[in-house]
Design an enzyme around this catalytic site. Structure first.
Site, PDB file in Angstrom:
ATOM      1  N   SER A  62       0.844  -1.196   0.000  1.00 35.51           N
ATOM      2  CA  SER A  62       0.000   0.000   0.000  1.00 35.51           C
ATOM      3  C   SER A  62       0.878   1.243   0.000  1.00 35.51           C
ATOM      4  O   SER A  62       2.072   1.164  -0.338  1.00 35.51           O
ATOM      5  CB  SER A  62      -0.935  -0.028   1.221  1.00 35.51           C
ATOM      6  OG  SER A  62      -1.934   0.947   1.107  1.00 35.51           O
ATOM      7  N   ASN A  63       0.344   2.379   0.338  1.00 38.71           N
ATOM      8  CA  ASN A  63       1.115   3.634   0.398  1.00 38.71           C
ATOM      9  C   ASN A  63       0.508   4.519   1.482  1.00 38.71           C
ATOM     10  O   ASN A  63      -0.500   4.171   2.087  1.00 38.71           O
ATOM     11  CB  ASN A  63       1.111   4.319  -0.978  1.00 38.71           C
ATOM     12  CG  ASN A  63      -0.301   4.625  -1.429  1.00 38.71           C
ATOM     13  OD1 ASN A  63      -0.980   5.458  -0.854  1.00 38.71           O
ATOM     14  ND2 ASN A  63      -0.767   3.902  -2.449  1.00 38.71           N
TER      15      ASN A  63
END
Ligand code: CTP
Length: 220
Positions: free
Chosen positions: A29-30
């Site tokens: 993810s980020n």
């Protein structure tokens, strides 16, 4: 409908990160907080527009008077957006969609072996590019470009390549601005050549600036 009464504009917004699972507990993810997309959704709802917000996992409460669609992965985000894009007047893609996902996800959490581990990744669908390719003349599509260098050149390329009407570029290399920050400075570029700069300012003000300019210049 009575003559002279304008139907409310329909606005579709994507926000937040996506999660691409490796197994039931781990994911790629980020650090997107979703704040910019949520600020745009709140601003559009305050203007009386009908807003669908397709959101990845974030820690924010849904804005008032907005229909929220919660998703996890890029594939789920695309499936949620596809039918909502058809009737929308304005599509704003703010989500920080993961560009790759693991080729396969384990059904159970694998034990660690202590050896090196290689991940095989495959591209996710580009939600914005796929939907903008289906754009009808009366629809307006806005993308975001989070860049660390050559901000304007990269944003202009994405504007063309993704068939957008507008792109909002921000420099995420500057600490305290952009992704996962309270404030933002943006460069707003239009297909017709317009170039506007705004900020640094709270994301609610940036959202107002974007909505006012996009709507004043668009066909919707
Ligand atoms: N976007 C999307 N689906 C993806 C990737 C990006 O809808 N799979 C959208 C984002 O919401 C944003 C725009 O495309 O509005 C640009 O995203 P960005 O990550 O800056 O660009 P990429 O196309 O992913 O290119 P790169 O990562 O090479 O900069």
């Amino acid at each position: 409908m009575h003559a002279g009464v304008q139907p409310s504009l329909r606005c579709l917004i994507t926000a937040g990160p996506t999660r691409e699972h490796l197994d039931p507990v781990r994911f790629l993810s980020n650090g997107s907080s979703g704040r910019m997309g949520y600020a745009l959704a709140a601003g559009a709802a305050r203007r009386g527009w009908q807003v669908d917000l397709v959101s990845g996992p974030v820690a924010l409460p849904p804005p008032e008077s907005v229909t929220i669609h919660r998703v996890t992965s890029a594939a789920e985000m695309f499936r949620a957006c596809e039918p909502l894009f058809v009737p929308c007047d304005l599509f704003i893609a703010v989500a920080a969609v993961a560009d790759y996902r693991p080729k396969s996800a384990a059904r159970q959490k694998p034990e660690k072996s202590g050896d090196d581990l290689r991940l095989e990744l495959v591209p996710t669908i580009d939600i914005l590019k796929t939907l903008a390719a289906r754009k009808r003349p009366e629809q307006t599509v806005v993308g975001f470009a989070a860049e660390t260098h050559d901000v304007e050149a990269h944003a202009r390329r994405k504007l063309e390549e993704k068939n957008l009407d507008w792109i909002v570029a921000n420099d995420v290399s500057r600490p305290g601005l952009g992704m996962d920050a309270e404030s933002n400075t943006v460069l707003l570029l239009a297909r017709n050549g317009a170039r506007l700069v705004f900020g640094p300012a709270p994301k609610a003000d940036v959202a107002g600036f974007i909505l006012d300019h996009v709507i004043a210049a668009s066909r919707c």
